[in-house]
Write a protein that holds these residues in place. Structure first.
Motif, short mmCIF file in Angstrom:
data_model
loop_
_atom_site.label_atom_id
_atom_site.label_comp_id
_atom_site.label_asym_id
_atom_site.label_seq_id
_atom_site.Cartn_x
_atom_site.Cartn_y
_atom_site.Cartn_z
N ARG A 198 -4.06 -7.95 4.54
CA ARG A 198 -4.71 -9.26 4.70
C ARG A 198 -5.45 -9.67 3.43
O ARG A 198 -5.34 -10.82 2.98
CB ARG A 198 -5.66 -9.23 5.89
N ILE A 199 -6.20 -8.76 2.85
CA ILE A 199 -6.98 -9.09 1.66
C ILE A 199 -6.08 -9.43 0.49
O ILE A 199 -6.37 -10.35 -0.29
CB ILE A 199 -7.94 -7.93 1.33
N ALA A 200 -4.96 -8.73 0.34
CA ALA A 200 -4.02 -9.02 -0.75
C ALA A 200 -3.46 -10.42 -0.64
O ALA A 200 -3.05 -11.02 -1.65
CB ALA A 200 -2.89 -8.00 -0.76
N ARG A 201 -3.45 -10.98 0.56
CA ARG A 201 -2.93 -12.33 0.78
C ARG A 201 -4.03 -13.37 0.89
O ARG A 201 -3.79 -14.49 1.33
CB ARG A 201 -2.06 -12.33 2.04
N GLY A 202 -5.22 -13.00 0.49
CA GLY A 202 -6.33 -13.94 0.48
C GLY A 202 -6.92 -14.21 1.84
O GLY A 202 -7.67 -15.18 2.01
N GLU A 203 -6.62 -13.35 2.82
CA GLU A 203 -7.15 -13.53 4.17
C GLU A 203 -8.36 -12.62 4.37
O GLU A 203 -8.55 -11.63 3.67
CB GLU A 203 -6.08 -13.19 5.20
N ARG A 232 -15.37 -1.93 1.18
CA ARG A 232 -14.90 -1.19 0.01
C ARG A 232 -13.60 -1.80 -0.52
O ARG A 232 -13.45 -1.99 -1.73
CB ARG A 232 -14.68 0.28 0.38
N ILE A 233 -12.66 -2.11 0.36
CA ILE A 233 -11.40 -2.70 -0.08
C ILE A 233 -11.65 -4.08 -0.68
O ILE A 233 -11.07 -4.44 -1.71
CB ILE A 233 -10.40 -2.79 1.09
N THR A 234 -12.52 -4.86 -0.05
CA THR A 234 -12.83 -6.20 -0.56
C THR A 234 -13.42 -6.12 -1.95
O THR A 234 -13.07 -6.91 -2.84
CB THR A 234 -13.80 -6.91 0.40
N ALA A 235 -14.33 -5.17 -2.19
CA ALA A 235 -14.95 -5.03 -3.51
C ALA A 235 -13.93 -4.64 -4.56
O ALA A 235 -13.94 -5.17 -5.69
CB ALA A 235 -16.07 -3.99 -3.44
N LEU A 236 -13.03 -3.72 -4.23
CA LEU A 236 -11.97 -3.34 -5.17
C LEU A 236 -11.08 -4.53 -5.49
O LEU A 236 -10.72 -4.78 -6.64
CB LEU A 236 -11.14 -2.21 -4.59
N ARG A 250 -3.03 -1.82 -4.07
CA ARG A 250 -2.10 -2.35 -5.07
C ARG A 250 -0.68 -2.45 -4.55
O ARG A 250 0.09 -3.30 -4.99
CB ARG A 250 -2.13 -1.48 -6.34
N SER A 251 -0.29 -1.58 -3.62
CA SER A 251 1.07 -1.65 -3.09
C SER A 251 1.29 -2.95 -2.33
O SER A 251 2.42 -3.44 -2.25
CB SER A 251 1.36 -0.44 -2.19
N TYR A 252 0.23 -3.52 -1.78
CA TYR A 252 0.33 -4.82 -1.10
C TYR A 252 0.15 -5.97 -2.09
O TYR A 252 0.83 -6.98 -2.01
CB TYR A 252 -0.70 -4.90 0.02
N ALA A 253 -0.78 -5.80 -3.04
CA ALA A 253 -1.02 -6.85 -4.03
C ALA A 253 0.19 -7.04 -4.94
O ALA A 253 0.51 -8.17 -5.34
CB ALA A 253 -2.26 -6.51 -4.86
N PHE A 254 0.89 -5.96 -5.26
CA PHE A 254 2.06 -6.04 -6.14
C PHE A 254 3.15 -6.89 -5.50
O PHE A 254 3.86 -7.63 -6.19
CB PHE A 254 2.58 -4.63 -6.42
N ALA A 255 3.28 -6.80 -4.18
CA ALA A 255 4.30 -7.60 -3.49
C ALA A 255 3.98 -9.09 -3.55
O ALA A 255 4.88 -9.93 -3.49
CB ALA A 255 4.40 -7.15 -2.03
N VAL A 256 2.70 -9.41 -3.68
CA VAL A 256 2.28 -10.81 -3.73
C VAL A 256 2.32 -11.35 -5.15
O VAL A 256 2.80 -12.46 -5.41
CB VAL A 256 0.85 -10.96 -3.15
#
Length: 358
Positions: free
Chosen positions: A148-153, A199-203, A228-234
């Motif tokens: 969710r965070i990787a997609r801006g949610e 923690r994930i949000t801060a990273l 990063r595995s989710y952010a890389f897909a985005v």
């Protein structure tokens, strides 16, 4: 040889990547068959049962987990296996829910088979596993938050529970016999679900700027690699900003917050390829500063690929995901100049570099 079930799940894939990186052979046991196949398993010395069912009706979850264990044992018997070690990916949960009952009965099936074979039975207790390329809304709250965070949610936090979170590579090492239960437990990190979301949000907030956040622990690094595995897909590249004046341009390649690191520059002749390896833990950034290149990435043990064309005329940062084989090829007519950064100093004794064609 090692026989494993559950190859397609989060833990199963991470287990196979660990075995692959260590040069150990294994045989996948397909439990979708209702009748045991006659695959030759006579050379199996270790049997690792990972497959499980956590979604479905009460009956499907309870009886399904027992049936998977029975099919695993039947397949081993049919293949002539007499393992000396039987390993069970257990949850350690006790209670009367369909899931805990099913897992407990599956444990009994495997333990009885181990006794019949004269094998050691190893019950590896794992909870709240997170790791690269898990399934959000299925493999645990950490992966759902990362997705969710990787997609801006915004992550949906509906629990104040304190849980112990452990990375899938650590779980895989325990299942493979590389570490024991005590070491696996030591590598776990206890925190509340809201703390995990924070923690994930801060990273992610730091990483969205193209910067590398500080890591206070192995857990932070592993959680960041999972994110990063989710952010890389985005968004697989980070645009770099250059400061221009009458002298020319200055471009910052890496801004790492409190992290150790190592930076190097390579030159590559036209048509030559560098790389063709993967990392299990290491964070690595590529920035082409002169010339033209193609970066090819392939997720280990799959055909999933990414191809990124880059040029020194418009530098971008490409952060290589963990567990992806990668290579960079000079596609131009002149020498290629590439800057490389990793988050840790190179250790010849533990290089975390495993040869694999991208």
């Amino acid at each position: 040889m090692i026989a494993i079930s559950g190859r397609g799940g989060l833990v199963g894939w991470h287990l196979r990547t660990v075995l692959y990186s260590e040069g150990r052979s294994w045989q996948d046991v397909d439990l979708r068959q209702t009748v045991a196949t006659t695959t030759d398993l006579a050379d199996v010395e270790t049997a690792i049962h990972v497959a499980g069912i956590s979604r479905g009706s009460d009956h499907d979850v309870r009886e399904g987990n027992v049936e998977l264990a029975r099919r695993f044992v039947a397949a081993l018997d049919a293949g002539g296996a007499r393992p000396r070690r039987v390993v069970y990916a257990d949850t350690g949960m006790r209670g009367t829910s369909p899931y805990t009952e099913g897992k407990a009965r599956a444990r009994e099936v495997l333990s009885a088979a181990a006794a019949r074979w004269g094998a050691d039975f190893v019950d590896v207790v794992i909870q709240n596993v997170f790791g690269e390329h898990g399934t959000p809304y299925h493999n645990g709250v950490a992966l759902t938050f990362c997705h969710r965070i990787a997609r801006g949610e915004q992550p949906s936090v509906d629990s104040d529970d304190v849980r112990t979170f452990v990375h899938a590579q650590d779980v895989a090492e325990a299942l493979a016999g590389m570490i024991d239960q005590a070491e696996l437990d030591r590598r776990g990190t206890r925190m509340t679900v809201p703390e995990l979301a924070g923690r994930i949000t801060a990273l992610a907030d730091v990483y969205r700027r193209g910067e590398i956040p500080a890591f206070e622990s192995r857990f932070d690094r592993d959680l960041f690699n999972t994110y990063r595995s989710y952010a890389f897909a985005v968004s697989p590249v980070h645009r770099l900003t250059s400061a221009m004046d009458e002298r020319g341009a200055f471009t910052e390649l890496v801004r790492a917050h409190g992290s150790a690191g190592q930076t190097g520059i390579s030159t590559t002749l036209p048509g030559i390829t560098r790389g063709d390896h993967f990392h299990r833990r290491k964070i690595e950034r590529f920035v082409v500063v002169q010339g033209e290149a193609r970066i090819v990435l392939r997720r280990v043990l799959t055909d999933e690929r990414q191809v990124i064309d880059v040029t020194g005329e418009q530098p971008v940062a490409v952060d290589i995901p963990t567990l992806w084989a990668h290579a960079i090829t000079n596609t131009g007519a002149s020498p290629l100049v590439t800057a490389f950064w990793t988050n840790e100093l190179f250790d010849p004794a533990r290089p975390d570099t495993h040869q694999e064609t991208a």
